[in-house]
Design a protein around this motif. Structure first.
Motif, short mmCIF file in Angstrom:
data_model
loop_
_atom_site.label_atom_id
_atom_site.label_comp_id
_atom_site.label_asym_id
_atom_site.label_seq_id
_atom_site.Cartn_x
_atom_site.Cartn_y
_atom_site.Cartn_z
N THR A 1 0.82 -1.21 0.00
CA THR A 1 0.00 0.00 0.00
C THR A 1 0.86 1.27 0.00
O THR A 1 0.35 2.36 0.28
N ALA A 2 2.13 1.12 -0.30
CA ALA A 2 3.04 2.27 -0.31
C ALA A 2 2.58 3.31 -1.33
O ALA A 2 1.93 2.98 -2.33
N PRO A 3 2.90 4.58 -1.10
CA PRO A 3 2.57 5.63 -2.07
C PRO A 3 3.19 5.33 -3.44
O PRO A 3 4.23 4.66 -3.52
N PRO A 4 2.57 5.81 -4.51
CA PRO A 4 3.08 5.55 -5.87
C PRO A 4 4.56 5.91 -6.06
O PRO A 4 5.28 5.22 -6.77
N LEU B 1 7.25 -1.51 9.70
CA LEU B 1 5.85 -1.27 9.38
C LEU B 1 5.64 0.23 9.26
O LEU B 1 5.77 0.97 10.22
N GLU B 2 5.34 0.65 8.07
CA GLU B 2 5.24 2.07 7.74
C GLU B 2 3.78 2.44 7.52
O GLU B 2 2.93 1.60 7.26
N GLY B 3 3.48 3.74 7.63
CA GLY B 3 2.16 4.24 7.30
C GLY B 3 1.29 4.53 8.51
O GLY B 3 1.67 4.26 9.65
N PRO B 4 0.10 5.09 8.26
CA PRO B 4 -0.81 5.45 9.35
C PRO B 4 -1.58 4.24 9.89
O PRO B 4 -1.55 3.17 9.30
#
Length: 435
Positions: A120-123, A180-183
Motif C-alpha cells: 500500500t506504499a505511495p506511488p 511497518l510504515e504508514g498510518p
C-alpha cells in the motif's frame, strides 16, 4: 514494629508489585518450566550461501540452542504475484530447515516485508520498489491481509514440525518505521494477525503464532492492539527489549495482566554490543566491552528464567556485522567471550546471578556508596541513621553495571547503614554495609 522492619516489609511489598509478585524465590518452587533458549541468526539470504548456513547451524548447535530465529521475507518468496514462489528463496529455506532439524533445533520464522505487488506504499515509493528485495515500499502493509495469511499458511504447511513458531511481522511499533510504515499501524497490524492465525492453525495447529515483536515496554501499542480485538489470534507475544531488559519485561507483563492477557512472552531479541571503546553508542544502545557482554548474557539468563511466564529467550545476534557488534561470534566467525557464556547458560540456565555489591567510604565529609549489580533493572538504596530510615533513592547502573554517588551530607558520617538491592531479585538479595 521498628521503623527499619517496617521499611523492609514495605520494600518487599513494593518489589512484589514491581515483579507482578514473581521475585527471585517466586518462580517458585512449583511447576517451574525452563524457557526454551536459542539464538538469532538473521536472514539466510545473505552472502555466503550454503557454507554460511552450515556454519550458522554448527555454531547454534555448539551453543546448545533449542531455538533459532531467522527471517523469511514474504517479499522474497512471492516477488511478482500471489502464489508464484521464487524457487531460489524456497531452496534456501528448505536447506536451512533441514539443517536445523538435523541439529535438533526448532525454527522461529520471522515473516515480514510486503511484496511490491501487494504493498500500500505511495506511488512514488512503489515506482522504485524492486521485486524480491526489501526496501521502503515493502515496509508498508499489504492491500489485502489475506494474501499474507495465505503465505504464512503455506510456510506452516511446508515446514510443519520443523517450526516452533511463526512470528507475524517485526517491530510494528518501532518509531523508525523500518518494518511497518504508514498510518493506523495498530489497525493494520491487527489485520495481519487476524489473517495469519487461522491460516497457520489450519495448516498445523502445533505451530505457535507470535504477535508483536514489540519494542515498547510501556505497553501503549499493545493496549491499542487489544482495542483492535487481537485476543485469541496469538499463542504468545514476542518482545524485543534491550534497555533495562528485566524492568521492561516486568512492566510489559503488568500491562498484559491488566488487560486479562495471560499468554507467555517470547523475549526473542535482547543483547549488548561489544563496541566499546571504539564506540559509545550503537543502534541506540550503550556499547560495552566483550567481557561485560558475556557477564550480561549470563546474569540476564540467570534472572529471566525465574519468571514462569517467559517461554523463550533468544539473544541477538549470532554474528557481528560490519555495522553491529551484538554477536556471539565476530564477523569472521571467531568466538567472543559471550559465545562461551551463552553456551553455558543454554546448557544449564538456572543458577545465581552476580550478587549486588556495596562499598562505603567517607569523602569530603559525605558517605560515598559504590558497587555493582546484575544488569537490566532499577536499583533501590536505603540509608538508615541510628536504625531509622532517613533516605531512599531509585537509580540505574552505568553501562558497566556499576554505581557510585554521595549520600546527602545531612545524614552525617557515623552510625549510617546502607542497603542496596535490585527490584527483580528483591530485598532478600540486598547488599548491606555500615560505617
Amino acid at each position: 514494629m521498628s521503623a527499619r522492619l517496617l521499611s523492609r516489609l514495605t520494600a518487599l511489598a513494593l518489589a512484589c508489585v514491581l515483579l507482578s509478585c514473581v521475585s527471585a524465590s517466586a518462580a517458585a518452587k512449583s511447576n517451574r518450566i525452563t524457557p526454551l533458549g536459542g539464538i538469532n541468526i538473521g536472514s539466510p539470504y545473505v552472502q555466503g550461501g550454503a557454507e554460511r548456513i552450515a556454519g550458522d547451524i554448527a555454531a547454534a548447535k555448539a551453543l546448545h540452542a533449542k531455538l533459532m530465529r531467522m527471517e523469511l521475507p514474504w517479499a522474497q518468496f512471492e516477488p511478482n504475484e500471489q502464489g508464484q514462489l521464487n524457487p531460489s528463496a524456497v531452496a534456501v529455506a528448505d536447506q536451512m530447515m533441514q539443517a536445523a532439524a538435523a541439529a535438533h533445533i526448532k525454527v522461529i520464522a520471522l515473516v515480514e516485508g510486503t511484496p511490491c505487488w501487494a504493498s500500500t506504499a505511495p506511488p512514488s515509493l512503489l515506482a522504485r520498489c524492486s521485486p524480491g528485495n526489501l526496501g521502503k515500499a515493502t515496509a508498508w502493509p499489504p492491500q489485502n491481509p489475506t494474501a499474507y495469511g495465505a503465505f504464512v499458511g503455506w510456510l506452516a504447511q511446508r515446514y510443519g514440525n520443523e517450526l516452533a513458531a511463526i512470528e507475524v511481522w517485526n517491530e510494528p511499533d518501532q518509531a523508525n518505521q523500518d518494518y511497518l510504515e504508514g498510518p493506523n499501524k495498530p489497525q493494520h497490524y491487527a489485520e495481519l494477525l487476524r489473517a495469519a492465525y487461522p491460516a497457520i492453525k489450519s495448516a498445523d495447529s502445533n505451530i505457535k503464532v507470535l504477535a508483536g515483536s514489540l519494542v515498547g515496554s510501556n505497553g501503549t501499542f499493545m493496549k491499542a492492539l487489544y482495542k483492535q480485538g487481537i485476543k485469541g489470534y496469538y499463542d504468545g507475544v514476542a518482545v524485543h527489549f534491550y534497555t533495562l531488559v528485566l524492568g521492561s519485561v516486568r512492566h510489559f507483563r503488568d500491562v498484559q495482566l491488566e488487560n486479562g492477557d495471560h499468554t507467555p512472552l517470547w523475549l526473542d531479541e535482547f543483547g549488548w554490543s561489544s563496541c566499546w571503546p571504539k564506540q559509545k553508542i550503537e543502534q541506540e544502545q550503550g556499547c560495552v566491552t566483550p567481557r561485560v557482554q558475556a557477564e550480561n548474557i549470563t546474569n540476564a539468563f540467570r534472572e529471566l528464567v525465574r519468571a514462569p511466564y517467559i517461554a523463550a529467550l533468544l539473544p541477538y545476534d549470532l554474528r557481528d556485522s560490519a555495522s553491529e557488534q551484538f554477536g556471539m561470534l565476530t564477523s569472521a566467525g571467531k568466538r567472543k567471550p559471550a559465545f562461551n557464556a551463552l553456551s553455558k547458560v543454554l546448557r544449564s540456565p538456572f543458577g545465581s546471578p552476580t550478587p549486588v555489591s556495596l562499598h562505603l567510604r567517607i569523602k569530603s565529609g559525605q558517605v560515598l556508596a559504590s558497587g555493582s549489580a546484575p544488569v537490566g533493572d532499577y536499583m533501590r538504596l536505603e540509608a538508615f541513621v541510628g536504625g531509622r530510615l532517613r533516605y531512599q533513592s531509585i537509580f540505574t547502573l552505568n553501562r558497566f553495571n556499576r554505581y557510585s554517588f554521595k549520600l546527602p551530607k545531612v545524614l552525617g558520617t557515623s552510625d549510617v547503614t546502607v542497603l542496596v538491592y535490585q527490584y527483580w531479585l528483591g530485598p532478600h538479595f540486598d547488599a548491606q554495609r555500615s560505617i
